[in-house]
Design an enzyme around this catalytic site. Structure first.
Site, PDB file in Angstrom:
ATOM      1  N   GLU A 137       6.212   8.445  -3.948  1.00 51.81           N
ATOM      2  CA  GLU A 137       4.607   8.570  -4.100  1.00 51.81           C
ATOM      3  C   GLU A 137       4.451   9.781  -4.820  1.00 51.81           C
ATOM      4  OE1 GLU A 137       2.234   7.529  -0.504  1.00 51.81           O
ATOM      5  OE2 GLU A 137       3.207   5.471  -0.347  1.00 51.81           O
ATOM      6  N   ASP A 194       0.804  -1.298  -0.043  1.00 47.96           N
ATOM      7  CA  ASP A 194       0.176  -0.137  -0.018  1.00 47.96           C
ATOM      8  C   ASP A 194       0.741   1.065   0.012  1.00 47.96           C
ATOM      9  OD1 ASP A 194      -2.771   1.475   0.228  1.00 47.96           O
ATOM     10  OD2 ASP A 194      -2.012   1.895   2.181  1.00 47.96           O
ATOM     11  N   HIS A 233      -1.757   3.701  -1.054  1.00 47.95           N
ATOM     12  CA  HIS A 233      -1.531   4.353   0.299  1.00 47.95           C
ATOM     13  C   HIS A 233      -2.808   4.670   0.705  1.00 47.95           C
ATOM     14  CE1 HIS A 233       1.451   6.852   3.007  1.00 47.95           C
ATOM     15  NE2 HIS A 233       0.571   6.162   3.576  1.00 47.95           N
ATOM     16  N   GLY A 290      -4.592   2.716   3.116  1.00 45.75           N
ATOM     17  CA  GLY A 290      -4.749   1.912   4.348  1.00 45.75           C
ATOM     18  C   GLY A 290      -5.449   2.597   5.535  1.00 45.75           C
ATOM     19  N   GLY A 291      -5.276   3.983   5.513  1.00 45.99           N
ATOM     20  CA  GLY A 291      -6.028   4.677   6.649  1.00 45.99           C
ATOM     21  C   GLY A 291      -7.077   5.657   6.000  1.00 45.99           C
TER      22      GLY A 291
END
Length: 630
Positions: A491, A486, A513, A515-516
């Site tokens: 990035e 992830d 990215h 995940g949260g």
């Protein structure tokens, strides 16, 4: 403090109170009327037409009273309702009305019958309230108003103020055009457009000052106030599309908030941050030493995420800038994604899904395994690792973990002292290490070689933790059966094209990215982080600060609070208290916390002070930042 003779003339509706009183009266009197909503809207529309000068005030008043169908008996309920609707900043600065009672007047086109009992509690007697009065029928029905009262007529406030014949400077504070015209007519010297409850363009565009709250009015006039610096003057910049709840929460508390949907480069941020007091970012914006040194007013940097690697914490500390983050708010979201990816990898779901998308039917049990009974190795047993441990165990997995610190096991999880031992026995390894720079390439060729053949790897921690080249080689060789990634070494700063060497590999789940990034997590972060910002700005609390000594402070209502940030060198506290003693200031509370380089002391004082003491405290050697809170 200014001692020039002044009179302060306040409007009532939507200024001293949050509401228009006749609108509230309509809510009371029309409770059982089937056309209640339509009638109330008509009353509101007529009110606004009168306030903006589109119709005469007399006409506005007559039409509204006809629609109200009110009775004298309804007024007690109205007064009780209005007592709960006093404007927030008016209520918090009640002492101003007590201390300057002889200089304060109310001129309103409302009615004394409900204004007098409200303002009486703010030490404004009936003789200094100028307003209309109702006319009642024998049964108490409100049938009209005193037509001889100048306030019942168009531009009645001008005539009323003329008749009062006040000496000295006259300042008018109100929300409506009918308040402004007193300034236009030359009767008032200064007009403040009061916008705490409503902002009317026709009023604000002509005002001498715009006051989003009473604190701003008091600040401009250098009058005693509840807080030393109006919140509307504190500018907050939120970058990277931070959840809108953060904007709402900070704006509601009175701050001036600007949002930008993307991250900014270093040069862009340096230009943007010059007059900013609070900066809010996510993971893409780098807050460097150059940025911090260019931000003369900056007090807080807040990361609306877990990581703070993108912030120069030491530079922030050296410049007295407190840093907060959200270490807990999105942990559940990350854990749920980890659980989902572990199951998908073990069942080869991603491969089967891709085949179907490509028009291929391949029903097979080969390489598809249950997670029950399999060993999960968690690397990093922090907030996320512990939650994952509990949920994985509930699925029947055998959990073991490795952490560089001594962490207590939850449930039946097993602590393993050596990373190599954990890797050798785990069917799935999931990484949850922090953003410490020493973790760069923490997981590379050596660590992968120590994993079981056919194991799976999940990385939801930091992009620089895993050596991508080594991971690609292990996936291509079959050493690893699958991976879920992830986060990446590099990035993009905004959505668009992206390439990774992991692209196209079989049984590899790639996510950007996220995940949260759930609605719940972003909403929780948008609640948690602003709460920390407000606690620091409003009271000086630094609880949960990443780079600063933590102090939890009691709220003071009848004291002055000095906040002093200084280098942690011997003698500073003695110098602070010496200055306070020289100015005969009595300390009612003092709170100190330090770390290796910074000291943070808060002093509460119980009396008025000579403002010269402020400059003396700022001049103390080692001072980084000093401010007066209230």
């Amino acid at each position: 403090m200014n001692t020039k003779k002044r009179s302060y003339v306040f409007d009532f509706d939507s200024t001293l109170t949050k509401v228009e009183a006749l609108d509230v009266l309509a809510e009371i009197t029309l409770t059982n009327n089937p056309n209640k909503n339509a009638i109330i809207q008509e009353i509101i529309d007529i009110t606004n037409l009168g306030i903006d000068g589109e119709i005469s005030f007399t006409e506005s008043l007559e039409r509204r009273i006809q629609l109200l169908k009110a009775n004298k008996a309804d007024l007690s309920s109205l007064v009780n309702a209005l007592k709960k609707q006093v404007s927030k900043s008016i209520e918090s600065n009640k002492s101003f009305f007590e201390d300057f009672a002889e200089n304060i007047y109310v001129i309103s086109c409302g009615f004394k019958e409900f204004i007098d009992p409200i303002v009486k509690e703010y030490n404004i007697p009936s003789e200094r309230v100028f307003a209309n009065t109702f006319e009642f029928a024998r049964d108490g029905e409100i049938i009209g108003f005193d037509a001889n009262n100048p306030l019942s007529k168009h531009n009645g406030k001008i005539q009323c103020l003329k008749d009062m014949n006040l000496e000295g400077e006259i300042q008018v504070i109100g929300d409506g055009y009918s308040d402004y015209v007193t300034r236009e007519a030359g009767i008032a010297d200064t007009f403040f457009a009061y916008t705490e409850n409503v902002s009317r363009e026709k009023t604000t565009e002509n005002a001498d000052h715009i006051a989003p709250n009473l604190d701003e009015f008091l600040y401009v006039n250098d009058l005693p106030r509840n807080i030393s610096y109006p919140k509307n003057r504190i500018k907050i910049l939120l970058l990277e599309n931070v959840h809108s709840d953060a904007f709402k929460k900070l704006s509601k508390d009175g701050f001036t908030v600007e949002t930008v949907s993307k991250s900014l480069s270093e040069d862009e941020l340096i230009e943007k941050i010059k007059d900013v007091h609070v900066l809010g970012i996510r993971s893409k914006t780098n807050v460097t030493k150059r940025v911090i040194e260019a931000a003369e007013r900056l007090m807080v940097v807040s990361a609306f995420c877990i990581g703070t690697k993108q912030i120069d914490l030491e530079a922030c500390k050296e410049n007295g800038v407190v840093v907060f983050n959200a270490p807990y708010s999105n942990t559940r979201s990350v854990v749920e994604l980890a659980i989902g990816e572990i199951i998908m990898l073990m069942r080869s779901v991603f491969q089967r899904s891709t085949e179907i998308h490509n028009g291929q039917w391949n029903k097979t049990a080969a390489g598809s395994k249950e997670v029950r009974g399999k060993k999960l190795g968690i690397v990093g047993y922090g907030n996320i690792g512990k939650q994952l441990s509990i949920l994985a165990e509930a699925l029947g997995m055998d959990v073991c973990y490795y952490d560089v610190e001594d962490k207590l096991a939850l449930g039946n999880a097993t602590k393993i002292d050596e990373l190599s031992e954990l890797l050798a026995v785990s069917d799935v390894v999931t990484l949850h290490v922090d953003d410490n720079s020493s973790n760069k390439n923490f997981f590379g060729e050596k660590e992968i070689s120590q994993m079981k053949d056919g194991a799976h790897l999940v990385n939801l921690s930091r992009g620089f933790v895993v050596n991508i080249e080594a991971l690609v080689a292990a996936l291509k060789s079959g050493k690893l059966a699958g991976a879920a990634v992830d986060v990446y070494p590099e990035e993009p700063r905004k959505n668009g094209e992206f390439y990774t060497d992991l692209k196209g590999l079989s049984n590899v789940i790639l996510t950007p990215h996220v995940g949260g990034s759930t609605e719940e997590a972003q909403r929780d972060i948008a609640d948690f982080v602003p709460s920390k910002i407000m606690a620091y700005i409003n009271s000086g609390n630094t609880v949960d600060a990443v780079n600063f000594p933590n102090i939890r402070l009691p709220r003071q209502t009848k004291a002055h609070r000095f906040l002093h940030i200084h280098k942690n060198v011997p003698g500073v506290m003695a110098k602070i208290n010496k200055v306070l003693a020289e100015y005969n200031l009595n300390i009612i509370g003092q709170y100190l916390s330090t770390d290796s380089s910074v000291g943070y002391v808060i002093t509460d004082l119980d009396k008025e002070y000579n403002t010269a003491v402020l400059e003396e405290l700022r001049k103390i050697d080692g001072t980084i930042k000093f401010r007066v809170l209230y």
